[in-house]
Design a protein around this motif. Structure first.
Motif, PDB file in Angstrom:
ATOM      1  N   ASP A 239      49.991  47.716  79.382  1.00  0.00           N
ATOM      2  CA  ASP A 239      50.409  46.848  80.467  1.00  0.00           C
ATOM      3  C   ASP A 239      49.537  47.150  81.681  1.00  0.00           C
ATOM      4  O   ASP A 239      49.248  48.310  81.954  1.00  0.00           O
ATOM      5  N   ALA A 241      50.356  45.444  84.646  1.00  0.00           N
ATOM      6  CA  ALA A 241      51.167  44.861  85.721  1.00  0.00           C
ATOM      7  C   ALA A 241      50.673  43.481  86.155  1.00  0.00           C
ATOM      8  O   ALA A 241      50.686  43.164  87.332  1.00  0.00           O
ATOM      9  N   GLY A 242      50.204  42.701  85.211  1.00  0.00           N
ATOM     10  CA  GLY A 242      49.793  41.332  85.546  1.00  0.00           C
ATOM     11  C   GLY A 242      48.534  41.235  86.391  1.00  0.00           C
ATOM     12  O   GLY A 242      48.255  40.183  86.952  1.00  0.00           O
ATOM     13  N   PHE A 245      46.033  38.405  85.521  1.00  0.00           N
ATOM     14  CA  PHE A 245      46.439  37.080  85.992  1.00  0.00           C
ATOM     15  C   PHE A 245      46.279  36.983  87.506  1.00  0.00           C
ATOM     16  O   PHE A 245      45.874  35.955  88.028  1.00  0.00           O
TER      17      PHE A 245
END
Lengths: 335, 429
Positions: A239, A241-242, A245
């Motif tokens: 991961d 944490a985005g 994006f």
């Protein structure tokens, strides 16, 4: 103040690197939605390489060297991973959004599978020590005593920073020069605007798009490694944490130009940093935690970067300059 | 050359466009599972603690995990009808079917709904809050259930409309607005539950991080025979509701003017506008419906009663939202197909859990298989266009002959072709 600025850089640096990665791909005409996945993969491989070097008997003294080599290796792994996207988007002319989504799903799945296989738990860290101890530049790196201060400016650049901040600046300069001042860079951009015209001038569109995606993969891998080192204490858990994006948003926000992206990621970094540290943030050094005493919910601060992006996008949408051929597979047979 | 029925002039059912979609989906599934098996083999060979029989167990569980009945007394894997596994499979399929429908409907309108996670969270918030609150006030359980469901769906619909509005009026790519609204929703939901202590499950030790499950106030979906068929599992009537919604969506998309308008917008927004279709309204409505569907998935999942919601979710988006994408892609965005692909994805999840409990492997192998299937589905669309083009081409020749009867191409397909031809030309300007 120095603390705030340094914290801001911590968040801004990986964002900037990955947003620049996005520019390289999109300017060549390929939407790289897989930035998140490549980051996750790069972060994981970075941790693996650091562990390998530690296992091979390298010590803290060689920390910066380990970091540099692992950084480059995770970038190369990023290239390899991004080739999956390039193959489907360029050779098979498949939908680039779906290809990117597939990589975004594949990366965490692979990473989690191997992390469980290697360490039998859901996070994998360094074999020994932590990121701060091994890779951070501190006064002691230059032989000064522990609490030594270089003054406000010197502290910002030399005290408790990671080398990646400088690498990020170098990457920013190199990408800007590459895209605007070199022949290859301009050819690459022409493939994102009008590939048919570029082809008629003898430019190999497929090659240029492969180059764009490959560069993007390298930078996203480096960005993933940077994220793992600076904000996740050199651990990988499938991961980021985005951030991939978010970088995509910063790229659109920055209108696909490196300078605007640098500004956008610093702004974004500032808000992310305020969200993380608002309760202990002392902006002017008078001992009053102003933001904390305002009594606004922490969730408002955490939402701010996203809301601001939406608002800015809403106001700048008219002047947005999307690469014209972005997302359209290039087909030689089409006029 | 495809054979045609001499009487009707229609293609045999197994040559039709729908059948081709099913073939390419099945090919993707097989390749995906093969890749999963190869990883199982390679890892098994490199790890010293996994024997050859362990590898064989792993492969069997990848394919047949849902029929696993554990290990027998001799330590060998046994297979058979496992009501608990199959029931749980159907139970977990419900949110996947709903988010899959959400992504599929948006896809049909030419929008990529990557915001199902945020819409799912908004639905969770609405359903749990209203369900608990009405449960406490002593409202009749049936009405409480209905209101909880509807409020969740409404919130999700409103949340989904936001990227639609941005797309329709400002032409901002819905992918980016969806990502932003996802994270805003994650923060909003966490904020809401953080501020309302009464919803937190403080009564049970160590559960304060979770919201009180709806079974505590009795607002739960009736079982509707599912507990009789699959005793001991979590399956409930939500599965039938999901199927009903899928059928309703299929009717809406294929049999109504509204559905036709949505698909026309998806094929070519500008051509649709030229034909007198209100493209802005349709884009917003499509995203709102998509949001409502994703939220309905969350509502049905949490209305099952015994599911618990970890409310501090501002750093993590629910996986159900993203898993809707492969479900929709595998079904080629067909609402009925989504039901089957949703069940299939859920089956892979169960297989993954069996791998985790029964072998030295872990459940992430299922995620790898899903990712490979999504990657291949990008190709399978290509494969499908090639195949259906070939069929149509041969078809056209027959039409030229005098025996050629009424036009076999379903009438709704024609504007799509014209529109997509226009897109290709438009792209060159």
């Amino acid at each position: 103040m120095v603390f705030l600025l340094q914290q801001m850089m911590l968040y801004a640096v990986p964002l900037m690197i990955v947003a620049l990665a996005g520019v390289c791909a999109e300017r060549s005409g390929v939407i790289n939605l897989a930035l998140e996945g490549i980051m996750i993969f790069g972060a994981f491989m970075g941790v693996v390489f650091v562990r390998i070097f530690q296992g091979a008997g390298w010590t803290v003294e060689q920390g910066q060297l380990i970091m540099l080599i692992s950084l480059i290796l995770s970038g190369i792994c990023g290239i390899l991973f991004s080739m999956l996207l390039a193959f489907s988007a360029i050779n098979l002319k498949a939908d680039q959004t779906i290809g990117g989504t597939a990589l975004n799903m594949l990366a965490p799945a692979l990473v989690m599978f191997f992390i469980y296989m290697i360490v039998q738990q859901n996070t994998m860290g360094m074999a020994e020590g932590g990121a701060a101890g091994w890779f951070m530049i501190k006064p002691s790196t230059f032989g000064f005593p522990k609490g030594y201060s270089f003054g406000p400016v010197g502290d910002f650049f030399l005290n408790k920073v990671y080398l990646t901040t400088y690498i990020c600046i170098i990457i920013f300069i190199l990408v800007s020069i590459f895209l605007y001042k070199t022949k290859t860079g301009m050819r690459l951009r022409s493939c994102g605007e009008n590939p048919q015209a570029a082809d008629s001038l003898g430019i190999n569109v497929y090659k240029m798009r492969y180059l764009g995606v490959g560069l993007s993969g390298f930078l996203a891998g480096v960005g993933g490694f940077t994220f793992a080192m600076t904000t996740a204490n050199m651990t990988s858990n499938g991961d980021v944490a985005g951030y991939g994006f978010l970088a995509l948003a910063v790229m659109i926000f920055g209108n696909w130009t490196p300078l605007n992206i640098a500004g956008g990621s610093i702004l974004f970094g500032l808000f992310k940093c305020i969200a993380a540290t608002y309760s202990t943030l002392d902006i002017n050094g008078d001992g009053v935690f102003m933001l904390n005493e305002l009594g606004i919910s922490p969730y408002v601060y955490r939402m701010l970067p996203y809301i601001i992006t939406l608002v800015v996008l809403a106001f700048t949408s008219k002047s947005s300059r999307v690469p014209k051929a972005e997302g359209i597979p290039y087909d030689k047979g089409m006029r | 050359m495809p054979k045609k029925d001499p009487v009707t002039g229609k293609l045999k059912w197994y040559k039709s466009e729908g059948a081709v979609s099913v073939y390419s989906a099945l090919i993707s599934i097989l390749i995906g599972m093969a890749v999963g098996s190869i990883i199982v083999i390679i890892v098994g060979m490199t790890k010293s603690n996994i024997s050859t029989s362990g590898v064989w167990d792993g492969i069997r569980l990848v394919f047949l995990g849902v029929f696993s009945t554990g290990r027998d007394s001799a330590g060998q894997l046994s297979f058979g009808f496992n009501g608990v596994n199959i029931g749980n499979m159907l139970f977990r399929a419900v949110p996947l079917i709903m988010t899959g429908l959400s992504v599929a409907i948006a896809f049909k309108t030419g929008l990529f709904n990557i915001g199902a996670s945020g819409q799912y969270l908004m639905g969770t918030m609405g359903t749990l809050s209203v369900g608990l609150w009405l449960g406490w006030t002593g409202c009749p359980k049936g009405i409480a259930w209905l209101l909880a469901f509807l409020v969740g769906v409404l919130l999700g619909g409103l949340w989904g409309a936001i990227p639609g509005i941005f797309k329709a009026y400002l032409n901002i790519n819905e992918v980016i607005t969806c990502i932003m609204t996802n994270w805003i929703a994650a923060n909003l939901v966490t904020w809401w539950f953080d501020a309302h202590e009464s919803f937190k499950n403080a009564a049970e030790g160590g559960k304060v991080g979770y919201i009180i499950p709806l079974k505590n106030v009795g607002v739960v979906t009736p079982k509707l025979l599912m507990d009789k068929i699959f005793a001991g599992s979590q399956a409930n009537g939500g599965f039938w509701i999901a199927i009903l919604i899928a059928v309703a969506m299929w009717i809406m998309m294929t049999k109504t003017t509204f559905g036709y308008e949505l698909r026309a917008c998806g094929a070519n927004r500008h051509a649709a506008k030229y034909a007198g279709i209100n493209d802005k309204r349709n884009i917003i409505l499509s995203m709102a419906i998509a949001g409502a569907l994703a939220a309905a998935g969350a509502s049905l999942y949490f209305l099952s009663g015994n599911t618990e919601f970890y409310w501090s979710t501002y750093q993590k988006l629910p996986a159900e939202g993203f898993n809707g994408i492969p479900v929709a892609l595998l079904a080629a965005n067909h609402p009925i197909g989504v039901v089957f692909s949703g069940i299939f994805m859920s089956m892979l999840n169960i297989s993954g859990l069996q791998l985790k409990y029964l072998t030295a492997y872990n459940e992430y192998i299922a995620d790898i298989i899903i990712a490979v299937i999504v990657y291949l589905s990008a190709f399978s669309m290509l494969f499908k266009t090639v195949l259906s083009k070939k069929i149509k081409h041969d078809h056209g020749n027959v039409n030229a002959e005098p025996e050629g009867t009424e036009d076999e191409d379903a009438p709704e397909e024609n504007p799509k072709e014209i529109a997509s031809a226009e897109t290709e030309e438009g792209g060159q300007k």
